[in-house]
Motif scaffolding. Structure first.
Motif, short mmCIF file in Angstrom:
data_model
loop_
_atom_site.label_atom_id
_atom_site.label_comp_id
_atom_site.label_asym_id
_atom_site.label_seq_id
_atom_site.Cartn_x
_atom_site.Cartn_y
_atom_site.Cartn_z
N ALA A 176 14.03 -2.57 -0.22
CA ALA A 176 12.98 -3.29 -1.05
C ALA A 176 11.97 -4.94 -0.35
CB ALA A 176 13.64 -4.01 -1.47
N THR A 177 12.55 -5.20 0.76
CA THR A 177 11.81 -5.92 1.43
C THR A 177 10.20 -5.08 2.20
OG1 THR A 177 13.42 -6.96 2.34
CG2 THR A 177 11.83 -8.05 3.58
N ALA A 178 10.10 -4.49 2.30
CA ALA A 178 9.54 -3.78 2.54
C ALA A 178 8.58 -3.02 2.17
CB ALA A 178 9.86 -2.46 3.40
N ALA A 179 8.97 -3.13 0.87
CA ALA A 179 8.55 -2.98 -0.33
C ALA A 179 7.36 -3.90 -1.21
CB ALA A 179 8.81 -2.01 -1.68
N ARG A 180 7.85 -5.08 -0.84
CA ARG A 180 7.51 -6.40 -1.11
C ARG A 180 5.89 -7.15 -0.59
NH1 ARG A 180 13.07 -7.14 -2.15
NH2 ARG A 180 13.86 -7.55 -4.82
N LEU A 181 6.71 -6.45 0.83
CA LEU A 181 5.68 -6.51 1.92
C LEU A 181 4.65 -6.01 1.97
CD1 LEU A 181 7.91 -8.01 5.11
CD2 LEU A 181 6.52 -9.26 2.76
N HIS A 182 4.19 -4.53 1.53
CA HIS A 182 3.15 -3.27 1.20
C HIS A 182 2.22 -4.11 0.03
CE1 HIS A 182 5.87 -0.44 2.96
NE2 HIS A 182 6.05 -1.55 3.83
N LEU A 183 2.33 -5.19 -0.76
CA LEU A 183 1.50 -5.57 -1.72
C LEU A 183 0.78 -6.59 -1.14
CD1 LEU A 183 4.23 -6.80 -4.34
CD2 LEU A 183 2.97 -4.43 -4.72
N GLY B 50 4.40 4.03 12.89
CA GLY B 50 4.70 2.84 11.67
C GLY B 50 3.57 2.09 11.67
N VAL B 51 2.05 3.47 11.10
CA VAL B 51 1.01 3.14 10.73
C VAL B 51 0.19 1.92 9.45
CG1 VAL B 51 0.30 4.54 13.02
CG2 VAL B 51 0.42 5.54 10.13
N GLN B 52 -0.88 1.96 9.40
CA GLN B 52 -1.21 1.23 8.26
C GLN B 52 -2.76 2.47 7.93
OE1 GLN B 52 -1.72 -1.20 10.92
NE2 GLN B 52 0.72 -1.12 11.20
N LEU B 53 -2.42 3.66 8.14
CA LEU B 53 -4.38 4.04 8.21
C LEU B 53 -4.49 4.06 7.04
CD1 LEU B 53 -3.76 6.08 11.32
CD2 LEU B 53 -5.44 4.20 10.94
N ARG B 54 -3.92 4.60 6.13
CA ARG B 54 -4.46 5.60 4.97
C ARG B 54 -3.99 4.05 3.54
NH1 ARG B 54 -1.68 7.60 0.51
NH2 ARG B 54 -2.59 9.44 -0.69
N LEU C 255 4.76 -2.25 7.56
CA LEU C 255 3.55 -2.54 7.95
C LEU C 255 3.57 -0.85 8.48
CD1 LEU C 255 2.89 -5.12 10.32
CD2 LEU C 255 1.73 -4.57 8.31
N GLY C 256 4.28 0.22 8.27
CA GLY C 256 4.19 1.75 8.11
C GLY C 256 4.71 2.63 6.99
N PHE C 257 3.60 3.77 6.89
CA PHE C 257 3.42 4.01 5.53
C PHE C 257 3.09 5.79 6.12
CE2 PHE C 257 1.87 -0.52 5.26
CZ PHE C 257 1.82 -0.56 3.75
N PRO C 258 3.24 6.81 5.79
CA PRO C 258 2.92 8.42 5.48
C PRO C 258 0.87 7.93 5.96
CG PRO C 258 4.19 7.80 3.50
CD PRO C 258 3.99 6.61 4.56
N ALA C 259 1.09 8.64 7.35
CA ALA C 259 -0.71 8.77 7.04
C ALA C 259 -1.34 9.81 6.72
CB ALA C 259 -1.10 9.06 9.04
N PHE C 260 -0.56 10.95 5.88
CA PHE C 260 -1.48 11.90 5.01
C PHE C 260 -1.46 11.91 3.62
CE2 PHE C 260 -1.96 16.07 3.74
CZ PHE C 260 -3.36 17.28 3.69
N SER C 261 -0.15 11.57 3.30
CA SER C 261 0.23 11.55 2.01
C SER C 261 1.59 11.02 1.69
CB SER C 261 0.17 13.21 1.34
OG SER C 261 0.83 13.19 0.59
N ASN C 262 1.96 10.91 0.62
CA ASN C 262 2.96 10.06 -0.13
C ASN C 262 3.71 10.29 -0.21
OD1 ASN C 262 3.85 7.12 -0.12
ND2 ASN C 262 2.46 6.21 -0.63
N ARG C 263 2.83 11.96 0.16
CA ARG C 263 4.87 13.26 -0.52
C ARG C 263 4.88 14.12 0.60
NH1 ARG C 263 5.01 14.47 -6.19
NH2 ARG C 263 5.99 16.68 -6.00
#
Length: 845
Positions: free
Chosen positions: A533-540, A714-718, A787-795
């Protein structure tokens, strides 16, 4: 490779400091490897594969440490070195507006192919020049207006807080004091110019680190040089020392010309003769010519730069600016023709008060013009770009807002100190004409001393401090309300890792074995959910930045209006009704100014502490330094005087090390074909991708590419770089799926992007022909990473790149929930490394 946290080499290799050694590099960038003794010790035990720092046989593991390039601070040795390093970071932090403005030149749809001159890039460069002039105008206000003019009355020093040497200057004429103190802004702009040149010598090393391109390049290398090749694949992107130097000379010429023009113009207003008037007009013309030169200096790789361009015109312009300044100083010092006006009797340095108003007005106009940068693109495509294609306007608004906050703090703090601590409101001068309580400056015909010097500064600065605090407080309340909203990402994560779900046991269930995975998940499951939940808030980040940028524009507009109206209201006779309204209602507003500037001083100290102080014992992480690092990974094509671009050295340095390893002559003959796996964390993934694209222009890259693999985590590319800088790291460049923006009020910010649809069925086939110049790319992420996200798709469906990493780390003495660090301890990391390196998969235990 580490990320923006500048992880130490020992932590990267997961070994003790005594178990690693430097194998190449220097204090700015270096390569580290385990010592032979450490490798031998690690490989002996039967459970070696499960130990931290274990290196499989057949692999040479090196850690590239580029932390010395970030924030360009000296190595802290002892208390004195730590103090110098801290002051250096503070100095770089004050240049943050320059770096943010520089990012604006890269974040729009750059022209396809080569153009003679990009008007839109020129507008951003012009904004950067005005931002430099705003800084110098603030220094002029403090040094020339306050110290040289208002602090003296007749033959006396009225600012009693100044030390005794300043009293000797009371016998000087105001013109000579103005000439002396004008050295302060000139030294500032010359210092920034020298600092820019020094950093270019240390950072811009592409022409020395990368091999010269052979005349007969291969077909792949020739294709990389085409106009439609990715910008990161063009050698000019990493070797732009000449462009930056020419642009910095334009800033130098504009800054020196501004000082000369303001000096001459104010002297004319005070009664100067024809000589000073001519000097003011000539220097003003040089100022306009310098700004036009800044606009027209070509700095982007898509702009056509003449091979013979050596900056001779910029050098000539800077020389003329220096000559104009020396000529103006000569006229002021000689006192010929003498200024007949009484400088001590005027209510402030009027030219300096007018200059920031004019510059801010022009910068607002440029921000409005940048709104049209997104034309003529289709509306549907704008959904996949940051702020719906308004990234240049957002970056420029932030740069102006932060720059004005810093300028206001400097001007108000200096004025309040010299004014005896009367508060920011006292620096505004008088209220409406006719107000019995209005402050009137005392005109001294002879020697007089006043305990209250009653100084004034440009009204823009105190008004902006008060208005901005109110507007930003309202924006922060909106942001806090959004962050307090409950966040739930389990539905999206369940698709990636259904086995990580946990349902509590009931009374009928069998007790869980002690130390089992189920028991560990039962204990740490609530912690994991809170971190998600904290990560989801910091993704904004994107919507929050949009709110702050809008607040900055509103504050600047309101402050500009008040700064224009207040002096006119003070100088014009008003009716009794207006006078009564002012006397009855203005008190709270003026008191708010005093409170606001004190609050801004506290905020500034906290921000500087976040940029300077480490997050904890033994760590080099600075919480707010992330903003600095993200803004400074781009070459200085928009503003040349900001902090240096660390990738201008990191990319060539890493590329050279890769070529060294792949060449057979680099060492004794290898038993098998050598390959390279770049394992990059966070911002290190951006540097790694940039290095791969840089290598793609190598004449032998067709043979080298099958020997390159990429492992990121742990990348922010997409969601960040792909949306902020679509031409550099967007979907078309990396072959990823376009990303929708995070939703501020949604329970899952990325729910809409997750539901937008699965990648096409041919995604695996597309991955084989990925535009990323590597044989294969694997990227790890987890939902607890802020600070980390999928690099290709959220699926995960049809996703050839992304894998979900364990969120609970069991490699230590006790279990812990991982976040942005520690990916190299997960099972998925070791499995991906084994696949990419062609070694045996480790035991899944």
């Amino acid at each position: 490779m580490h990320g923006i946290n500048n992880t130490a080499p020992s932590a990267l290799l997961d070994l003790a400091v005594t178990d690693i050694e430097c194998v190449a590099g220097d204090g700015l960038g270096s390569f580290w490897a385990p010592t032979p003794a450490a490798l031998d010790r690690l490989r002996r035990p039967p459970d070696a594969a499960g130990r931290r720092g274990f290196v499989p046989r057949g692999i040479r593991r090196e850690a590239y440490s580029w932390g010395g390039l970030v924030r360009s601070t000296p190595e802290p040795t002892g208390p004195g070195g730590a103090l110098v390093a801290g002051l250096a970071r503070v100095g770089w932090a004050l240049l943050l507006p320059f770096s943010i403005a520089n990012a604006a030149v890269w974040c729009w749809r750059l022209p396809t192919g080569t153009v003679v001159l990009s008007v839109r890039a020129g507008l951003v460069r012009l904004f950067g020049g005005l931002l430099t002039l705003l800084l110098l105008s603030t220094v002029m206000s403090v040094a020339v207006d306050l110290l040289a003019v208002q602090c003296y009355a007749g033959d006396s020093l009225v600012c009693t807080v100044l030390p005794q040497p300043f009293e000797a200057l009371a016998r000087w004429t105001p013109e000579r004091r103005m000439a002396l103190f004008s050295l302060a802004p000139v030294l500032v702009v010359v210092g920034l110019w020298l600092l820019s040149g020094i950093s270019r010598l240390r950072y811009d090393v592409a022409d020395r680190y990368l091999d010269a391109r052979e005349p007969s390049a291969s077909a792949d290398a020739a294709d990389a040089q085409k106009a439609d090749a990715p910008l990161l694949a063009r050698p000019q992107f990493w070797s732009n020392r000449g462009e930056t130097r020419r642009l910095s000379l334009g800033h130098l010429a504009a800054g020196v010309s501004l000082v000369s023009a303001e000096l001459g113009a104010q002297a004319v207003i005070d009664g100067g003769g024809v000589g000073l008037a001519m000097a003011a007009w000539l220097c003003g013309g040089l100022l306009l010519l310098s700004l036009a030169t800044v606009f027209g200096t070509r700095t982007l790789p898509v702009e056509r730069v003449a091979a013979s361009a050596a900056g001779r015109w910029q050098k000539t312009l800077a020389g003329l600016g220096g000559a104009g300044y020396l000529g103006t100083l000569g006229l002021l010092i000689a006192g010929w023709p003498s200024t007949g006006g009484d400088a001590t009797g005027r209510p402030g340095f009027t030219v300096t008060a007018l200059a920031p108003l004019t510059m801010v007005g022009l910068m607002l106009a440029l921000i409005v013009s940048s709104v049209f940068f997104r034309l003529p693109r289709a509306g549907a495509a704008l959904r996949f770009e940051a702020w719906h294609g308004l990234a240049p306007a957002v970056f420029l608004s932030l740069a102006l807002g932060i720059g004005l906050v810093l300028s206001s703090l400097v001007a108000v703090a200096a004025g309040d100190w010299l004014n005896g601590g009367a508060g920011a409101s006292a620096l505004l001068g008088s209220g409406p004409a006719g107000d019995p309580a209005a402050t009137v400056r005392t005109r001294c015909t002879g020697t007089c001393v006043s305990l209250d010097p009653q100084l004034t500064i440009p009204t823009l600065y105190p008004w902006f401090g008060g208005v901005a605090l109110f507007v930003f407080a309202a924006a922060v309340l909106v942001v806090v309300a959004a962050l307090l909203r409950r966040r739930a990402v389990a539905r999206r994560v369940e698709v990636w890792a259904p086995s990580t779900s946990f349902v509590g046991t009931s009374a009928e269930d069998q007790p869980m074995p002690v130390g089992s995975a189920a028991e560990l998940l039962a204990l740490l499951g609530p912690v994991r959910d809170r971190k998600r939940a904290t990560a989801a808030r910091l993704h904004l980040v994107e919507p929050v930045v949009a709110i702050l940028a809008a607040a900055a524009v509103v504050a600047v507009l309101a402050s500009e209006l008040l700064a224009w109206l207040y002096p006119r209201l003070s100088a014009s006779p008003v009716t009794a009704g207006v006078q009564a309204a002012w006397t009855g209602n203005a008190g709270w507003a003026l008191s708010w100014l005093d409170v606001a500037m004190g609050a801004w001083a506290g905020i500034a100290l906290l921000v500087l502490a976040g940029l300077v102080l480490p997050a904890g014992p033994g760590r080099s992480t600075r919480p707010l330094a992330t903003v600095w690092d993200l803004a400074c990974f781009l070459p200085r094509a928009g503003h040349p005087l900001g902090a240096p671009c660390y990738t201008e050295r990191a990319v060539p340095e890493l590329s050279r090390r890769i070529l060294w390893w792949l060449r057979p002559e680099s060492d004794t003959p290898a038993t098998r074909r050598r390959e390279v796996v770049l394992a990059a964390h966070s911002m290190g993934a951006v540097v790694s991708l940039a290095a791969l694209f840089s290598l793609s222009s190598h004449p032998h890259w067709a043979a080298l590419r099958p020997r390159m693999s990429l492992l990121t985590f742990g990348v922010q590319l997409r969601p960040y770089f792909g949306r902020f800088f679509p031409e550099l790291l967007g979907p078309a460049v990396l072959g990823t799926t376009p990303c929708l923006r995070p939703r501020l009020w949604a329970a899952d910010p990325w729910g809409a992007d997750h539901s937008a649809g699965a990648p096409e069925a041919g995604a695996n086939a597309a991955a084989a022909a990925s535009p990323v110049p590597a044989r294969r790319w694997v990227s790890l992420w987890r939902a607890t990473d802020s600070l980390g996200f999928p690099a290709f798709s959220n699926r995960p469906t049809g996703n050839p790149i992304d894998e979900f990493a364990d969120e609970i780390d069991t490699s230590g003495y006790t279990g812990a929930v991982g976040a942005h660090q520690g990916y190299y301890r997960t099972r998925q990391y070791h499995s991906a490394l084994a696949d990419l390196a062609g070694t045996v998969r480790p035991d899944p235990r």
